[in-house]
Design a protein around this motif. Structure first.
Motif, PDB file in Angstrom:
ATOM      1  N   THR A 185     -50.336 -42.940 -26.619  1.00 51.77           N
ATOM      2  CA  THR A 185     -49.144 -43.687 -26.422  1.00 51.77           C
ATOM      3  C   THR A 185     -48.687 -42.347 -25.070  1.00 51.77           C
ATOM      4  OG1 THR A 185     -48.116 -43.597 -28.247  1.00 51.77           O
ATOM      5  CG2 THR A 185     -46.488 -43.010 -27.644  1.00 51.77           C
ATOM      6  N   ALA A 186     -48.255 -40.919 -24.858  1.00 55.42           N
ATOM      7  CA  ALA A 186     -47.981 -40.263 -23.504  1.00 55.42           C
ATOM      8  C   ALA A 186     -48.565 -41.263 -22.165  1.00 55.42           C
ATOM      9  CB  ALA A 186     -48.651 -39.154 -23.739  1.00 55.42           C
ATOM     10  N   PHE A 187     -49.812 -41.476 -22.349  1.00 54.29           N
ATOM     11  CA  PHE A 187     -51.278 -42.001 -21.734  1.00 54.29           C
ATOM     12  C   PHE A 187     -50.979 -43.305 -21.181  1.00 54.29           C
ATOM     13  CE2 PHE A 187     -51.758 -37.119 -22.333  1.00 54.29           C
ATOM     14  CZ  PHE A 187     -52.087 -36.763 -20.505  1.00 54.29           C
ATOM     15  N   GLN A 208     -53.756 -33.200 -16.705  1.00 58.45           N
ATOM     16  CA  GLN A 208     -52.835 -34.411 -16.781  1.00 58.45           C
ATOM     17  C   GLN A 208     -52.116 -34.618 -17.200  1.00 58.45           C
ATOM     18  OE1 GLN A 208     -56.565 -36.962 -19.426  1.00 58.45           O
ATOM     19  NE2 GLN A 208     -57.568 -35.423 -19.040  1.00 58.45           N
ATOM     20  N   ILE A 209     -51.530 -35.645 -16.279  1.00 57.87           N
ATOM     21  CA  ILE A 209     -50.036 -36.275 -15.813  1.00 57.87           C
ATOM     22  C   ILE A 209     -49.544 -37.390 -16.091  1.00 57.87           C
ATOM     23  CG2 ILE A 209     -47.709 -35.528 -15.048  1.00 57.87           C
ATOM     24  CD1 ILE A 209     -49.062 -33.232 -15.658  1.00 57.87           C
ATOM     25  N   LEU A 349     -45.144 -33.117 -25.537  1.00 58.71           N
ATOM     26  CA  LEU A 349     -45.410 -32.558 -24.697  1.00 58.71           C
ATOM     27  C   LEU A 349     -46.638 -31.836 -25.520  1.00 58.71           C
ATOM     28  CD1 LEU A 349     -42.233 -31.231 -24.517  1.00 58.71           C
ATOM     29  CD2 LEU A 349     -43.337 -32.543 -22.778  1.00 58.71           C
ATOM     30  N   GLU A 350     -46.958 -31.248 -26.150  1.00 57.00           N
ATOM     31  CA  GLU A 350     -48.214 -31.074 -26.408  1.00 57.00           C
ATOM     32  C   GLU A 350     -49.639 -31.225 -26.328  1.00 57.00           C
ATOM     33  OE1 GLU A 350     -49.984 -28.379 -30.971  1.00 57.00           O
ATOM     34  OE2 GLU A 350     -47.880 -29.189 -30.907  1.00 57.00           O
ATOM     35  N   GLN A 351     -49.800 -32.449 -26.150  1.00 55.02           N
ATOM     36  CA  GLN A 351     -50.848 -33.460 -26.150  1.00 55.02           C
ATOM     37  C   GLN A 351     -51.160 -33.717 -24.893  1.00 55.02           C
ATOM     38  OE1 GLN A 351     -53.043 -34.712 -28.389  1.00 55.02           O
ATOM     39  NE2 GLN A 351     -52.037 -33.775 -29.510  1.00 55.02           N
ATOM     40  N   ILE A 352     -50.344 -33.536 -23.599  1.00 49.66           N
ATOM     41  CA  ILE A 352     -49.945 -32.938 -22.326  1.00 49.66           C
ATOM     42  C   ILE A 352     -50.849 -31.731 -21.593  1.00 49.66           C
ATOM     43  CG2 ILE A 352     -48.739 -33.301 -20.156  1.00 49.66           C
ATOM     44  CD1 ILE A 352     -47.018 -35.721 -21.182  1.00 49.66           C
TER      45      ILE A 352
END
Length: 359
Positions: A185-187, A208-209, A349-352
């Motif tokens: 979802t984040a990426f 990775q952003i 945020l934790e996954q990033i």
């Protein structure tokens, strides 16, 4: 070859072709569905009698413990209890992602026990009856991307006792699965190479952003602040570096001192004389030593607040020992989202931040 033989062979060919096409069409019309459901949600399948007599309390401890750490308590998972009859009465209940199935094998009339006995091998059921408790993990029973965790006891007491011992493994299995969904979802739009290069240039860290973040203008050559707006607030990422001086920096006190220095120097609200600091008076600051992609790091979780303003929220920090450059790298994520639930945002945020590398 006679006309009769030609007619027979042609009829046979048409029949085989029609059957084959019909099977393909049937498969296309009735594909295996993809599992669905909100991230971090779990469906518990258990008889109502078992649920009332102890299982609900065990599950509350098992799967609904508070997420560490948020201003307002939220559970690590959202739990819903259903009885097995709903799985047949309402087909959508068979297409969810995470199930925990609780079975007391001493109750032969239990719908859940009957379901488990039908699903698993006789050898496994006999093993549970002999040993007292057992677990099995199955995948894609009714839908693709699905997992079922069977927890079974030879009686109710053994089931509840066994649940307490298997809790860490079960929670980790579900969390790892949901973590992958959170990361997707984040990426989902890919990564922003320009922002990644900026962080590398200023801190030496490779993170990775995802797209959607924008850089906040700050006059500094060793600090980066990125922000993504939400419906009622923002997700924030910061990264900086400080010289390594001594081992005392890599402690709870060291992490707090470095983060508070960064907050005082760079982060404020629209009101003058404001700055960010850790509030470990109302709620504790939790820290843990860990390996961060090959480097020693301190993980910190707690609450931040804005001095001289009424803003606050959760944060997660990683203070990483960059031995090659003789420096420490702080990567941090914090949320400002008044009135919104924050667990799933913190997971993003934790996954990033978990992609950070210094070696």
């Amino acid at each position: 070859m006679t006309n009769r033989l030609l007619t027979f062979l042609l009829t046979l060919f048409i029949g085989v072709t029609t059957f084959s096409c019909g099977s393909d069409v049937a498969q296309r019309l009735n594909p295996t569905p993809s599992a669905f459901g909100a991230i971090n949600s779990v469906t518990v399948v258990a008889d109502s009698s078992l649920w009332i007599n102890g299982a609900s309390d065990s599950i509350a401890y098992f799967l609904e413990a508070p997420y560490i750490i948020l201003p307002q308590p939220e559970p690590i998972f959202d739990v819903r209890h259903i009885e097995p009859v709903k799985l047949t009465a309402m087909p959508t209940f068979r297409e969810l992602r995470n199930y925990v199935v609780l079975a007391d094998l001493s109750d032969a009339n239990s719908p859940t026990t009957k379901m488990v006995v039908n699903d698993l091998s006789d050898a496994k059921i006999q093993q549970v009856r002999e040993e007292g408790f057992g677990t099995v993990v199955a995948r894609n029973k009714w839908a693709t991307g699905q997992q079922l965790i069977y927890l079974m006891g030879k009686n109710r007491e053994e089931l509840l006792r066994g649940m307490s011992t298997t809790r860490p493994a079960v929670v980790k299995r579900i969390a790892d699965s949901e973590g992958l969904r959170t990361k997707e979802t984040a990426f989902f739009q890919g990564v922003n190479r320009a922002l990644m290069d900026t962080i590398m240039e200023r801190t030496g860290a490779n993170i990775q952003i995802p797209y959607g973040y924008e850089i906040v203008p700050v006059m500094a050559n060793d600090f980066v602040w990125l922000k993504r707006s939400t419906r009622k607030g923002s997700l924030n990422l910061i990264a900086t570096r400080v010289p390594y001086e001594n081992q005392a920096q890599l402690t709870k006190e060291g992490l707090k001192e470095i983060r508070d220095q960064v907050g005082r120097r760079y982060i404020s609200s629209s009101i003058s004389d404001t700055y960010m600091r850790i509030n470990d008076e109302d709620l504790p600051l939790f820290t843990e030593n860990m390996d961060m992609n090959g480097a020693f790091a301190i993980e910190g979780r707690g609450i931040w607040e804005m001095e001289n303003d009424f803003q606050a929220g959760p944060f997660i920090s990683y203070l990483i020992n960059d031995e090659a450059r003789k420096q420490l790298v702080l990567v941090d994520g914090f949320i400002l989202a008044p009135g919104e639930k924050k667990r799933d945002l913190m997971n993003q945020l934790e996954q990033i931040l978990g992609t950070a590398r210094v070696n």
